[in-house]
Motif scaffolding. Structure first.
Motif, PDB file in Angstrom:
ATOM      1  N   LEU A 167       0.893  -1.155  -0.031  1.00 49.87           N
ATOM      2  CA  LEU A 167       0.026   0.154  -0.024  1.00 49.87           C
ATOM      3  C   LEU A 167       0.932   1.261  -0.033  1.00 49.87           C
ATOM      4  O   LEU A 167       1.755   1.368   0.657  1.00 49.87           O
ATOM      5  CB  LEU A 167      -0.989  -0.056   1.314  1.00 49.87           C
ATOM      6  CG  LEU A 167      -1.845  -1.021   1.472  1.00 49.87           C
ATOM      7  CD1 LEU A 167      -2.602  -1.033   2.747  1.00 49.87           C
ATOM      8  CD2 LEU A 167      -2.887  -0.905   0.162  1.00 49.87           C
ATOM      9  N   THR A 168       0.439   2.187  -0.632  1.00 49.03           N
ATOM     10  CA  THR A 168       0.975   3.435  -0.428  1.00 49.03           C
ATOM     11  C   THR A 168       0.890   4.190   0.763  1.00 49.03           C
ATOM     12  O   THR A 168      -0.210   3.900   1.301  1.00 49.03           O
ATOM     13  CB  THR A 168       0.672   4.470  -1.582  1.00 49.03           C
ATOM     14  OG1 THR A 168      -0.570   4.976  -1.447  1.00 49.03           O
ATOM     15  CG2 THR A 168       1.029   3.815  -2.977  1.00 49.03           C
ATOM     16  N   THR A 197      -0.307   7.159   1.126  1.00 50.81           N
ATOM     17  CA  THR A 197      -1.570   7.653   1.002  1.00 50.81           C
ATOM     18  C   THR A 197      -2.700   6.842   1.221  1.00 50.81           C
ATOM     19  O   THR A 197      -3.694   7.220   1.835  1.00 50.81           O
ATOM     20  CB  THR A 197      -1.629   8.569  -0.410  1.00 50.81           C
ATOM     21  OG1 THR A 197      -0.512   9.438  -0.663  1.00 50.81           O
ATOM     22  CG2 THR A 197      -2.894   9.338  -0.405  1.00 50.81           C
ATOM     23  N   GLU A 198      -2.557   5.656   0.823  1.00 52.11           N
ATOM     24  CA  GLU A 198      -3.702   4.668   0.779  1.00 52.11           C
ATOM     25  C   GLU A 198      -3.969   4.191   2.303  1.00 52.11           C
ATOM     26  O   GLU A 198      -5.041   4.196   2.782  1.00 52.11           O
ATOM     27  CB  GLU A 198      -3.540   3.369  -0.001  1.00 52.11           C
ATOM     28  CG  GLU A 198      -3.507   3.623  -1.668  1.00 52.11           C
ATOM     29  CD  GLU A 198      -3.043   2.508  -2.265  1.00 52.11           C
ATOM     30  OE1 GLU A 198      -3.592   2.271  -3.501  1.00 52.11           O
ATOM     31  OE2 GLU A 198      -2.129   1.772  -1.984  1.00 52.11           O
ATOM     32  N   THR A 258       4.819   2.164   0.442  1.00 57.53           N
ATOM     33  CA  THR A 258       5.492   2.925  -0.386  1.00 57.53           C
ATOM     34  C   THR A 258       5.472   4.320  -0.012  1.00 57.53           C
ATOM     35  O   THR A 258       4.328   4.883  -0.004  1.00 57.53           O
ATOM     36  CB  THR A 258       5.301   2.566  -1.998  1.00 57.53           C
ATOM     37  OG1 THR A 258       3.730   3.089  -2.070  1.00 57.53           O
ATOM     38  CG2 THR A 258       5.704   1.322  -2.341  1.00 57.53           C
ATOM     39  N   ILE A 317       2.928  11.825  -4.318  1.00 54.18           N
ATOM     40  CA  ILE A 317       1.917  10.713  -4.386  1.00 54.18           C
ATOM     41  C   ILE A 317       1.840   9.832  -5.552  1.00 54.18           C
ATOM     42  O   ILE A 317       2.003   8.375  -5.537  1.00 54.18           O
ATOM     43  CB  ILE A 317       0.609  11.186  -4.366  1.00 54.18           C
ATOM     44  CG1 ILE A 317       0.213  11.763  -3.021  1.00 54.18           C
ATOM     45  CG2 ILE A 317      -0.701  10.111  -4.391  1.00 54.18           C
ATOM     46  CD1 ILE A 317      -1.118  12.712  -2.720  1.00 54.18           C
ATOM     47  N   ILE A 318       2.335  10.388  -6.952  1.00 53.57           N
ATOM     48  CA  ILE A 318       2.575   9.487  -8.005  1.00 53.57           C
ATOM     49  C   ILE A 318       3.819   8.803  -7.920  1.00 53.57           C
ATOM     50  O   ILE A 318       3.790   7.547  -8.243  1.00 53.57           O
ATOM     51  CB  ILE A 318       2.737  10.426  -9.173  1.00 53.57           C
ATOM     52  CG1 ILE A 318       1.164  11.167  -9.524  1.00 53.57           C
ATOM     53  CG2 ILE A 318       2.981   9.809 -10.601  1.00 53.57           C
ATOM     54  CD1 ILE A 318       1.328  12.311 -10.407  1.00 53.57           C
ATOM     55  N   ALA A 352       5.061   7.453  -5.155  1.00 55.68           N
ATOM     56  CA  ALA A 352       4.772   6.282  -4.379  1.00 55.68           C
ATOM     57  C   ALA A 352       3.933   5.201  -5.271  1.00 55.68           C
ATOM     58  O   ALA A 352       4.168   4.003  -4.990  1.00 55.68           O
ATOM     59  CB  ALA A 352       4.256   6.723  -3.222  1.00 55.68           C
ATOM     60  N   GLU A 353       3.040   5.773  -5.816  1.00 57.04           N
ATOM     61  CA  GLU A 353       2.313   4.998  -6.595  1.00 57.04           C
ATOM     62  C   GLU A 353       2.979   3.955  -7.681  1.00 57.04           C
ATOM     63  O   GLU A 353       2.915   2.795  -7.845  1.00 57.04           O
ATOM     64  CB  GLU A 353       0.961   5.457  -7.628  1.00 57.04           C
ATOM     65  CG  GLU A 353      -0.142   6.039  -6.454  1.00 57.04           C
ATOM     66  CD  GLU A 353      -1.046   6.965  -7.074  1.00 57.04           C
ATOM     67  OE1 GLU A 353      -0.678   7.517  -8.003  1.00 57.04           O
ATOM     68  OE2 GLU A 353      -2.145   7.209  -6.324  1.00 57.04           O
ATOM     69  N   GLU A 354       3.975   4.645  -8.366  1.00 63.32           N
ATOM     70  CA  GLU A 354       4.619   3.910  -9.362  1.00 63.32           C
ATOM     71  C   GLU A 354       5.658   3.251  -8.702  1.00 63.32           C
ATOM     72  O   GLU A 354       5.877   2.008  -9.230  1.00 63.32           O
ATOM     73  CB  GLU A 354       5.418   5.123 -10.169  1.00 63.32           C
ATOM     74  CG  GLU A 354       4.825   5.876 -10.885  1.00 63.32           C
ATOM     75  CD  GLU A 354       5.430   6.916 -11.939  1.00 63.32           C
ATOM     76  OE1 GLU A 354       6.669   7.009 -11.828  1.00 63.32           O
ATOM     77  OE2 GLU A 354       5.064   7.584 -12.820  1.00 63.32           O
ATOM     78  N   LYS A 389       5.008   1.383  -5.853  1.00 61.57           N
ATOM     79  CA  LYS A 389       4.152   0.303  -5.607  1.00 61.57           C
ATOM     80  C   LYS A 389       3.983  -0.774  -6.673  1.00 61.57           C
ATOM     81  O   LYS A 389       3.970  -2.033  -6.726  1.00 61.57           O
ATOM     82  CB  LYS A 389       2.647   0.669  -5.125  1.00 61.57           C
ATOM     83  CG  LYS A 389       1.962  -0.387  -4.885  1.00 61.57           C
ATOM     84  CD  LYS A 389       0.378   0.229  -4.532  1.00 61.57           C
ATOM     85  CE  LYS A 389      -0.755  -0.940  -4.482  1.00 61.57           C
ATOM     86  NZ  LYS A 389      -2.113  -0.168  -4.122  1.00 61.57           N
ATOM     87  N   GLU A 390       3.634  -0.139  -8.026  1.00 65.34           N
ATOM     88  CA  GLU A 390       2.986  -0.926  -9.058  1.00 65.34           C
ATOM     89  C   GLU A 390       4.618  -1.580  -9.446  1.00 65.34           C
ATOM     90  O   GLU A 390       4.663  -2.759  -9.959  1.00 65.34           O
ATOM     91  CB  GLU A 390       3.023   0.101 -10.445  1.00 65.34           C
ATOM     92  CG  GLU A 390       2.219  -0.669 -11.442  1.00 65.34           C
ATOM     93  CD  GLU A 390       3.440  -1.023 -12.592  1.00 65.34           C
ATOM     94  OE1 GLU A 390       3.169  -1.891 -13.371  1.00 65.34           O
ATOM     95  OE2 GLU A 390       4.351  -0.311 -12.578  1.00 65.34           O
TER      96      GLU A 390
END
Length: 438
Positions: free
Chosen positions: A29-30, A32-33, A53, A410-411, A413-415, A417-418
């Motif tokens: 999970l990020t 943010t999540e 992340t 945020i982006i 951290a999302e990248e 995670k992916e």
């Protein structure tokens, strides 16, 4: 080292977590999540997440690049005595590469062009990563001068190094004096008498806020720096146990330009970088910081001139209810002859079009300075204000500029995670813990 640990409770290793990821059983999970789940009233426990992340994007002055590339045929000159890259001075060395026609250079991220006061190392590095052609001006030890053009694809060695990045948290700044001050903490002269506030830090997203004891972040930890695989090499300059920061490096060839850039302050150009860091949850005791929200993270407001603490607020005061992205409505643009936004934008993200201002989101840092400068109110976002007791009275101080871009953090951290979930990024065990000399 990093202090005594709390009762750790249940535990697991980084290898065990990576094995779960490989088997498709891990929960990543990020930050943010996780924080969104907490705000929604959910309970998050040790068994509910394996990796968080985290990320931060902001002005990170402690940056330099090491470059090595050919500029001439062998025996064309003995060695270089001065080199400019797009006008930005480089330190020639440490190896002179005598008569080889090859330059070894160190370029500071805060170095300023000799020809353009609004262009610096941060701008140069981003343009290199974008694949743009750069001009190299060489003065030899014999006094001869020549110029060549090159691109990052023609530079075999290009590493970006951090000497002081990803502070656990930073500061909020105000100017109590009557006179405006030119400073790296504002793109314009900083107005006095508490008329405005700037701040740095991504709060609950910040890597070290999530791992303040550096239990998983150590020497050799794999991270993303400006989108490229990189590694932590230790504690940064001015690092301390109560407010640590990191050193690291990554290859510029693999970086993403949108994570980088130059940021023009009233004291000259600065440099922007982005870090994304995985935090494997090794034991139950780590959850205390993983679950911490902005409102629980202190942010000191200080006097810009003397760094004297004035009051303590939290990152919740500056990020809760704030708009992360700047909005632009071209229909509200009144097409001023002297557009104050174009003049002030520290990223050069606003240019003049045929019918008015043109906003370029790929360059925008979401600092928010455009909001206070636009006469037609075409730029909008809630930057918020802070209420603080200073000098025995309460003051409401407007945030006019942010030197951290939470939206793109945020982006990042999302990248990350992916990449973890698809196997393109693997967790690494630190070679050694990070410590400080007292």
């Amino acid at each position: 080292m990093n202090g005594a640990l709390d009762d750790i409770g249940k535990s697991r290793t980084i290898l065990e977590i990576q094995n779960k990821i490989d088997a498709g059983d891990a929960v990543v999970l990020t930050a943010t999540e996780i924080c969104a789940k907490i705000r929604a009233g959910e309970e998050i426990g040790f068994e509910d997440v394996d990796v968080v992340t985290t990320a931060t994007r902001g002005i990170m002055s402690g940056t330099y690049a090491v470059l090595s590339f050919k500029v001439a045929e062998p025996d064309s000159f003995v060695k270089a005595s001065k080199v400019l890259l797009n006008g930005v001075p480089a330190v020639v060395g440490p190896c002179p590469n005598e008569r080889l026609g090859i330059l070894d250079l160190i370029v500071l991220g805060t170095a300023h062009s000799e020809f353009d006061p609004n262009y610096g190392g941060g701008h140069l590095f981003r343009e290199m990563v974008e694949g743009k052609t750069i001009k190299v001006d060489v003065t030899t030890s014999e006094g001869k001068q020549f110029s060549v053009e090159t691109q990052l694809s023609e530079i075999p060695y290009a590493k970006l190094h951090a000497t002081r990045h990803t502070f656990k948290n930073y500061r909020a700044f105000v100017n109590p004096g009557k006179e405006s001050i030119k400073t790296i903490f504002h793109a314009l002269p900083f107005e006095g008498e508490f008329k405005e506030m700037t701040f740095c830090g991504c709060g609950e997203l910040n890597p070290i806020e999530n791992d303040p004891r550096l239990e998983t972040i150590g020497i050799g930890t794999r991270v993303l720096i400006n989108g490229a695989d990189g590694f932590v090499t230790g504690a940064g300059t001015r690092s301390a146990p109560d407010n640590p920061n990191l050193t690291g490096f990554a290859d510029m060839h693999d970086m993403i330009p949108e994570y980088m850039g130059g940021f023009v302050t009233s004291a000259g150009p600065e440099i922007i970088n982005t870090w994304a860091v995985p935090i494997p949850i090794l034991h139950e005791g780590m959850m205390k910081n993983i679950l911490k929200l902005d409102k629980e993270i202190p942010l000191k407001m200080v006097d810009l001139a003397g760094r004297i603490p004035l009051c303590e607020i939290t990152y919740g005061d500056v990020w809760d209810n704030a708009d992360l992205n700047i909005k632009y409505d071209p229909e509200k643009c009144i097409n001023c002859m002297d557009c104050l936004v174009i003049e002030a934008c520290p990223m050069g993200a606003v240019r003049r079009g045929e019918t008015g201002a043109v906003h370029q989101p790929e360059l925008c840092f979401n600092c928010g300075l455009c909001i206070s400068r636009c006469r037609g109110e075409a730029f909008s976002a809630n930057l918020g204000s802070v209420r603080c007791a200073v000098g025995g009275c309460f003051r409401d101080i407007k945030v006019t500029l942010r030197q951290s871009d939470r939206a793109r953090a945020i982006i990042a951290a999302e990248e990350l995670k992916e990449k973890i979930l698809t196997g393109r990024f693997r967790l690494t065990e630190p070679v050694e813990k990070i410590s400080w000399r007292e």
